[in-house]
Write an enzyme that holds these catalytic residues in place. Structure first.
Site, mmCIF file in Angstrom:
data_model
loop_
_atom_site.group_PDB
_atom_site.id
_atom_site.type_symbol
_atom_site.label_atom_id
_atom_site.label_comp_id
_atom_site.label_asym_id
_atom_site.label_seq_id
_atom_site.Cartn_x
_atom_site.Cartn_y
_atom_site.Cartn_z
ATOM 1 N N ARG A 54 0.398 -1.387 0.430
ATOM 2 C CA ARG A 54 -0.022 -0.035 0.070
ATOM 3 C C ARG A 54 1.059 1.263 0.099
ATOM 4 N NH1 ARG A 54 -5.192 -1.628 0.958
ATOM 5 N NH2 ARG A 54 -5.458 -3.268 2.120
ATOM 6 N N ASP A 126 -9.141 -0.008 -6.727
ATOM 7 C CA ASP A 126 -10.039 -0.011 -5.786
ATOM 8 C C ASP A 126 -10.343 -1.330 -5.238
ATOM 9 O OD1 ASP A 126 -11.386 0.932 -3.133
ATOM 10 O OD2 ASP A 126 -13.290 0.724 -4.442
ATOM 11 N N ASN A 147 -14.500 14.500 5.195
ATOM 12 C CA ASN A 147 -15.262 12.975 5.567
ATOM 13 C C ASN A 147 -14.540 12.087 4.874
ATOM 14 O OD1 ASN A 147 -15.193 13.881 3.032
ATOM 15 N ND2 ASN A 147 -17.138 13.968 2.645
ATOM 16 N N ILE A 161 -11.577 7.031 -8.183
ATOM 17 C CA ILE A 161 -9.943 6.912 -8.518
ATOM 18 C C ILE A 161 -9.530 5.356 -9.216
ATOM 19 C CG2 ILE A 161 -7.553 7.659 -7.542
ATOM 20 C CD1 ILE A 161 -9.228 9.056 -5.808
ATOM 21 N N CYS A 238 -22.230 12.452 3.445
ATOM 22 C CA CYS A 238 -21.534 13.570 3.607
ATOM 23 C C CYS A 238 -21.195 14.728 2.304
ATOM 24 C CB CYS A 238 -20.021 12.713 4.737
ATOM 25 S SG CYS A 238 -19.769 11.503 3.272
#
Length: 308
Positions: A54, A126, A147, A161, A238
């Site tokens: 990551r 993702d 948020n 993304i 949000c």
């Protein structure tokens, strides 16, 4: 060469993009490890794996040199007709975004291989250990709001993304970090019905409606019952209240268009939904992640105590 590449990225329908050299995300290490140590990832055990990957994309693609970060708009032209119907997150209206974005990134990879330079690479959407928001922020595509969503000063936050990582150097952009424009605004924090935003830019997934309705495999947290504000899969609250999303404009991506029947479903249609209709509406949708039984569980949790 750079202009040719950027024209291709634009022609694929991406909202924005940046081309960066691969590097180690040193500034994210403490933040990520603290979040995990506080168990804020809940049942998402995969978040606790591959931490090194990551933080260092070069461990995902051998000899990785370049990362292309892209945004894809998913803000819909229209939303659900019945205000009393269970609410579906906007991102799940159309075809699962993993498929839509990966197809585009694969086409981009093929273009680079054929028109720019021989290379190997992998698209990421993702579904692999990539810190997408961190890379998008580093790419100058926005700032991380209170948020914890990436917010673009031009486009708001209703976008996906994705990344393409390749083993060839390209001409790089020189992005400038976008300063934090949240200011004193706390609308996202104040509007979260389950108080999942436990600090600025820190979301406790265990309290998040999206996590509860999508990631939880067993029974949802009974302490949160009555707090979902009719959200049946995911939650946009949000984002809906964020003033920066006044800039959001409807997408024109065919793959993200909703099934013709979906937005017209009435409250009783959701509550009486049988498997054939579920399969028709959500055949290639992200809603398949929770499945028919999961959707039924979510509907019951919203307050319908009858057996659905």
């Amino acid at each position: 060469m750079l202009q040719q590449l950027k024209q291709k990225i634009q022609s694929l329908g991406f909202l924005d993009h940046a081309i960066l050299p691969v590097s180690f995300l040193e500034e994210e290490e403490t933040r990520l490890k603290t979040w995990l140590e506080n168990d804020m990832h809940g049942e998402m055990g995969y978040m606790n794996r591959n931490i090194d990957k990551r933080l260092n994309p070069s461990l995902l693609v051998e000899n990785a040199k370049t990362i292309i970060v892209v945004l894809l708009n998913y803000f819909p032209e229209t939303t659900q007709d019945d205000p009393a119907a269970p609410v579906l997150s906007k991102y799940a209206y159309g075809t699962d975004y993993h498929f839509v974005m990966k197809d585009k990134l694969k086409e981009l990879l093929q273009f680079i291989q054929e028109e720019i330079a021989p290379c190997s690479g992998r698209p990421f959407v993702d579904s692999a250990p990539v810190l997408e928001r961190a890379w998008a922020r580093k790419a100058g595509l926005g700032w991380v709001g209170k948020n914890s969503n990436l917010i673009s000063p031009e486009h708001g936050s209703f976008f996906f993304i994705g990344e393409l990582i390749i083993d060839t150097e390209l001409p790089y952009d020189d992005p400038k970090l976008v300063r934090d424009h949240c200011g004193r605004c706390t609308k996202c924090i104040d509007s979260c019905p389950t108080k999942a935003i436990v600090a600025e830019r820190v979301v406790d997934a265990r309290k998040c409606i999206s996590y509860q309705t999508i990631e939880v495999r067993g029974e949802m947290d009974s302490n949160l019952k009555g707090q979902f504000e009719n959200r049946v899969f995911g939650c946009d609250i949000c984002q809906d209240v964020c003033p920066w999303n006044l800039k959001s404009e409807p997408h024109n991506e065919a793959g993200l268009k909703p099934h013709p029947k979906l937005l017209t479903l009435q409250k009783q249609d959701w509550e009486n939904m049988e498997r054939p209709l579920f399969n028709e509406l959500f055949k290639n949708s992200a809603v398949k992640r929770t499945g028919y039984k999961g959707l039924q569980r979510n509907l019951r949790f919203l307050g319908n105590d009858e057996e659905i």
